[in-house]
Design a protein around this motif. Structure first.
Motif, PDB file in Angstrom:
ATOM      1  N   ALA A   1       0.854  -1.231  -0.060  1.00  0.00           N
ATOM      2  CA  ALA A   1       0.070  -0.088   0.056  1.00  0.00           C
ATOM      3  C   ALA A   1       0.890   1.154   0.103  1.00  0.00           C
ATOM      4  O   ALA A   1       0.620   2.160  -0.694  1.00  0.00           O
ATOM      5  N   SER A   2       1.989   1.302   0.828  1.00  0.00           N
ATOM      6  CA  SER A   2       2.862   2.352   0.958  1.00  0.00           C
ATOM      7  C   SER A   2       3.423   2.667  -0.535  1.00  0.00           C
ATOM      8  O   SER A   2       3.705   3.621  -1.210  1.00  0.00           O
ATOM      9  N   ILE A   3       3.904   1.505  -1.031  1.00  0.00           N
ATOM     10  CA  ILE A   3       4.733   1.715  -2.355  1.00  0.00           C
ATOM     11  C   ILE A   3       3.759   2.159  -3.487  1.00  0.00           C
ATOM     12  O   ILE A   3       4.004   3.214  -4.164  1.00  0.00           O
ATOM     13  N   ALA A   4       2.593   1.738  -3.535  1.00  0.00           N
ATOM     14  CA  ALA A   4       1.497   2.171  -4.496  1.00  0.00           C
ATOM     15  C   ALA A   4       1.129   3.582  -4.580  1.00  0.00           C
ATOM     16  O   ALA A   4       1.197   4.121  -5.344  1.00  0.00           O
TER      17      ALA A   4
ATOM     18  N   HIS B   1       9.739  -3.154  10.100  1.00  0.00           N
ATOM     19  CA  HIS B   1      10.055  -3.090   8.714  1.00  0.00           C
ATOM     20  C   HIS B   1      10.033  -1.289   8.485  1.00  0.00           C
ATOM     21  O   HIS B   1       9.299  -0.650   8.982  1.00  0.00           O
ATOM     22  N   ALA B   2      11.096  -0.785   7.564  1.00  0.00           N
ATOM     23  CA  ALA B   2      11.062   0.488   7.382  1.00  0.00           C
ATOM     24  C   ALA B   2      10.716   0.532   5.680  1.00  0.00           C
ATOM     25  O   ALA B   2      11.210  -0.418   4.751  1.00  0.00           O
ATOM     26  N   ILE B   3      10.195   1.490   5.216  1.00  0.00           N
ATOM     27  CA  ILE B   3       9.632   2.141   3.971  1.00  0.00           C
ATOM     28  C   ILE B   3      10.249   3.564   3.724  1.00  0.00           C
ATOM     29  O   ILE B   3       9.631   4.321   4.261  1.00  0.00           O
ATOM     30  N   TYR B   4      11.015   3.542   2.689  1.00  0.00           N
ATOM     31  CA  TYR B   4      11.479   4.939   2.588  1.00  0.00           C
ATOM     32  C   TYR B   4      11.239   5.315   0.903  1.00  0.00           C
ATOM     33  O   TYR B   4      11.417   4.551   0.104  1.00  0.00           O
ATOM     34  N   ARG B   5      11.056   6.730   0.829  1.00  0.00           N
ATOM     35  CA  ARG B   5      10.895   7.213  -0.454  1.00  0.00           C
ATOM     36  C   ARG B   5      12.188   8.242  -0.445  1.00  0.00           C
ATOM     37  O   ARG B   5      12.157   9.171   0.396  1.00  0.00           O
ATOM     38  N   ILE B   6      12.980   7.954  -1.409  1.00  0.00           N
ATOM     39  CA  ILE B   6      14.244   8.848  -1.415  1.00  0.00           C
ATOM     40  C   ILE B   6      14.436   9.557  -2.866  1.00  0.00           C
ATOM     41  O   ILE B   6      13.750   9.024  -3.999  1.00  0.00           O
ATOM     42  N   SER B   7      15.104  10.633  -2.679  1.00  0.00           N
ATOM     43  CA  SER B   7      15.652  11.500  -4.269  1.00  0.00           C
ATOM     44  C   SER B   7      17.013  12.031  -3.749  1.00  0.00           C
ATOM     45  O   SER B   7      17.403  12.202  -2.695  1.00  0.00           O
ATOM     46  N   LYS B   8      17.513  12.442  -5.015  1.00  0.00           N
ATOM     47  CA  LYS B   8      18.568  13.240  -5.005  1.00  0.00           C
ATOM     48  C   LYS B   8      18.453  14.695  -4.736  1.00  0.00           C
ATOM     49  O   LYS B   8      17.484  15.089  -4.872  1.00  0.00           O
TER      50      LYS B   8
END
Length: 196
Positions: free
Chosen positions: A6-9, A189-196
């Motif tokens: 769900a988080s990824i979607a 568990h950890a769920i991260y959204r990352i960018s530069k």
């Protein structure tokens, strides 16, 4: 639907391009294709899992993530995903940089080895835990790096990687309820959204 899925979607825009590193049998990409209408590609090293992903209609490239992503050009994808793989590769730092070279954003999930159950088991038994959460003996585990929430955030800071969003869950395979307080202690568990 698991909390992880769900988080990824929710973080993937419809009709975009996504690459899944360590895609396994393609289950995540098949879900995203069906529900987010994305153009998907996977990277996997296990021939059996590659066959299963192809049978599910997923485009898959056989490649070892530790050898880089030279097959893909800069910014070839909108999102690059790596679920439950970071702790099983030799060079997680290089993989994160490659993710953000070939994609605008990255999504990374991993087990938090600082979870209170791991700490308790080590303190009480003096041995590496074997449980539903970590179902391997120390000598046959695919996990070669035991990362915590704090470790991952420190690594991102050292690589100048921006943490766009994060979610933490508790419990096991499908993950459980979201954790908001003291995630390094209470999140499994950890769920991260990352960018530069």
């Amino acid at each position: 639907m698991s909390y992880e899925l769900a988080s990824i979607a929710q973080w993937i825009e419809p009709q975009t391009r996504a690459l899944d590193l360590g895609c396994g049998n393609g289950e995540l990409l098949a879900y995203l294709q069906a529900n987010r209408n994305i153009k998907a590609c996977g990277v996997e090293i296990d021939p059996q899992l590659i066959s299963e992903a192809i049978a599910a209609g997923i485009d898959v490239v056989e490649q070892n993530i530790d050898q880089g992503l030279a097959l893909f050009g800069d910014q070839a994808f909108d999102t690059v995903i790596m679920t439950q793989t970071l702790q099983a590769i030799k060079y997680p730092d290089r993989a994160l940089l490659e993710m953000l070279r070939v994609g605008r954003e990255g999504i990374v999930t991993f087990p938090n080895f600082a979870h209170w159950r791991c700490r308790w088991h080590l303190n009480v038994h003096g041995r590496m835990p074997v449980s539903e959460f970590m179902p391997y003996e120390w000598y046959d585990t695919p996990n070669i790096h035991f990362c915590t929430v704090h470790d991952f955030e420190d690594l991102c800071a050292s690589l100048s990687i921006k943490i766009v969003d994060r979610q933490f869950t508790s419990e096991h395979n499908g993950f459980g309820p979201l954790v908001s307080a003291w995630p390094n202690l209470f999140a499994s568990h950890a769920i991260y959204r990352i960018s530069k």
